[in-house]
Design an enzyme around this catalytic site. Structure first.
Site, mmCIF file in Angstrom:
data_model
loop_
_atom_site.group_PDB
_atom_site.id
_atom_site.type_symbol
_atom_site.label_atom_id
_atom_site.label_comp_id
_atom_site.label_asym_id
_atom_site.label_seq_id
_atom_site.Cartn_x
_atom_site.Cartn_y
_atom_site.Cartn_z
ATOM 1 C CG HIS A 120 -18.350 -21.000 -4.381
ATOM 2 N ND1 HIS A 120 -18.164 -21.584 -5.613
ATOM 3 C CD2 HIS A 120 -18.377 -22.019 -3.506
ATOM 4 C CE1 HIS A 120 -18.103 -22.886 -5.492
ATOM 5 N NE2 HIS A 120 -18.232 -23.181 -4.216
ATOM 6 C CG ASP B 276 -18.787 -23.840 3.042
ATOM 7 O OD1 ASP B 276 -19.004 -23.949 1.818
ATOM 8 O OD2 ASP B 276 -17.669 -24.037 3.534
#
Length: 447
Positions: free
Chosen positions: A86, A183
């Site tokens: 991200h 994640d």
């Protein structure tokens, strides 16, 4: 013995449900982890990626993060981290800035020794570039009795996996005792080739599907590796109201169930299944807000409308008015692509800015004439073609598609909820970020 906190997926800066309060919640959850670290006097805080929700965090988010990291620094507790999907940038990473400030250490192929444990890092790497990876790490120092790899991605044998953990362990030049991962927002632990592999989970609920309490891992390195779980008690309360409607039941039954809960300052997720009559999500959300909820969302999982109670909804198409206004503005050819991007219903709100910026950069490099104003066109002048005329001539996938009423969300933030779902799909499936992050593919170099 060496004792560390393993955390990750803090997603600082995520304004979930378009709520500024939720944005602050993600920073405060990270602060809670750090405060626990100081109170317990751990040897280090290890972050497994996605510190930020976006590669361009706001100044306020950066200032808040620096303030939290200074708390660790003042307590002489090192902050070790890798880059997640991200937050990954094309060049220098935010972790590099924090390292320059003396507030963090970015892990890589060289070991960082804390106590008797050596920590290595592997940033997020897009799936399309993993075949070229060589898992080469520097030797474990003689002063370390344990070696630990910290990484970010969807590793086997856990859900949504697309990264072969056995391959990583087999090809690595270091025999790791533990692999600390980020994640996957669901905490879990497994043993692969005599190595403990663990996800710490997220520190805040980034999706309504994350019902379990949030928290982090405590990892102890002694004669062996021990991993335990600790919950965060101060995160925003989520109230999940699950309603199974019987035939003939409707909004009254849903409202009754909502009234049974204490909703004060909570995020309320109402899930409707079963039979029953169609309901209006906005009415349910309004009730929850009136009873003190911070945010309310309705997820109607029933297949509606049906043959007995058909609901027909028609929406006016604003494209004609938009095209008429574009004619008056005399926009450039580049505006065609920008307009299509902004009005693309398949593109999540959170990705619009990045997509537009990338396309503008490409046009500036390849065809600056695309930014020249369109020729002036008077009514009835067929010899001049404008961007608006091109829009009118091209097929419009949204206009051609049947009109559908979104019964899963209500209120003005419905599109933002779609963006939230799109973001969660990225985290779970690991595919949506792959193209945007194709520039991050080295061990020492995501989101």
């Amino acid at each position: 013995m060496t004792r560390v906190i393993h955390t990750g997926d803090t997603h600082i800066g995520y304004q979930q449900y378009n709520s500024p309060e939720r944005r602050r919640d993600f920073l405060e959850a990270f602060r809670s982890v750090v405060e626990d670290a100081v109170a317990d006097d751990v040897d280090a805080v290890v972050h497994a990626g996605d510190l930020f929700h976006d590669r361009r965090p706001s100044l306020v988010d950066l200032q808040g993060t620096i303030d939290v990291l200074r708390t660790l620094s003042d307590a002489d507790i090192p902050f070790l981290a890798v880059v997640g999907n991200h937050e990954s940038k094309r060049d220098a990473q935010w972790l590099d800035l924090f390292a320059d400030l003396g507030l963090a250490t970015r892990l890589g192929a060289e070991p960082v020794v804390v106590g008797d444990a050596a920590f290595y890092g592997l940033d997020f790497v897009p799936r399309s570039r993993r075949d070229d990876l060589e898992y080469v790490f520097d030797p474990v120092p003689e002063t370390a009795d344990h070696a630990t790899l910290v990484s970010h991605g969807l590793f086997e044998p856990f859900a949504h996996a697309d990264w072969d953990t056995e391959t990583v362990l087999e090809q690595s030049t270091v025999d790791f005792d533990a692999v600390l991962l980020g994640d996957n927002h669901k905490p879990d632990t497994a043993e692969v080739r005599d190595t403990w592999v663990t996800y710490c989970g997220s520190t805040e609920r980034a999706s309504a599907s994350e019902r379990a309490d949030r928290g982090y891992n405590i990892v102890e390195f002694d004669e062996s590796v021990a991993i335990s779980r600790r919950g965060l008690t101060d995160t925003r309360e989520f109230v999940f109201v699950d309603v199974e409607l019987e035939e003939g039941e409707g909004i009254d039954r849903v409202q009754e169930r909502v009234r049974q809960h204490d909703l004060d300052d909570a995020v309320v997720i109402v899930t409707i299944e079963g039979e029953g009559r169609p309901i209006t999500p906005a009415a349910i959300e309004e009730l929850a807000i009136d009873r003190g909820a911070l945010v309310a969302r309705v997820n109607d999982r029933r297949e509606l409308p049906d043959e007995d109670d058909e609901v027909s909804v028609n929406f006016a198409n604003p494209d004609d008015a938009v095209r008429e206004r574009v004619r008056e503005l005399g926009l450039s050819d580049a505006a065609l692509e920008i307009d299509e991007t902004v009005r693309n219903g398949d593109l999540a709100d959170a990705n619009v800015r990045e997509t537009v910026e990338r396309r503008v950069r490409e046009l500036l490099e390849d065809d600056r004439s695309a930014f020249e104003p369109a020729p002036e066109r008077k009514p009835g002048n067929e010899d001049v073609t404008t961007v608006a005329d091109q829009l009118a001539d091209e097929p419009d996938s949204e206009a051609d598609a049947p009109d559908v009423a979104d019964t899963n969300t209500g209120g003005a933030d419905g599109h933002a909820e779609t963006a939230d779902a799109a973001e969660r799909t990225t985290d779970d499936a690991g595919e949506a970020d792959e193209t945007a992050d194709a520039d991050t593919a080295s061990l020492g170099d995501f989101a």
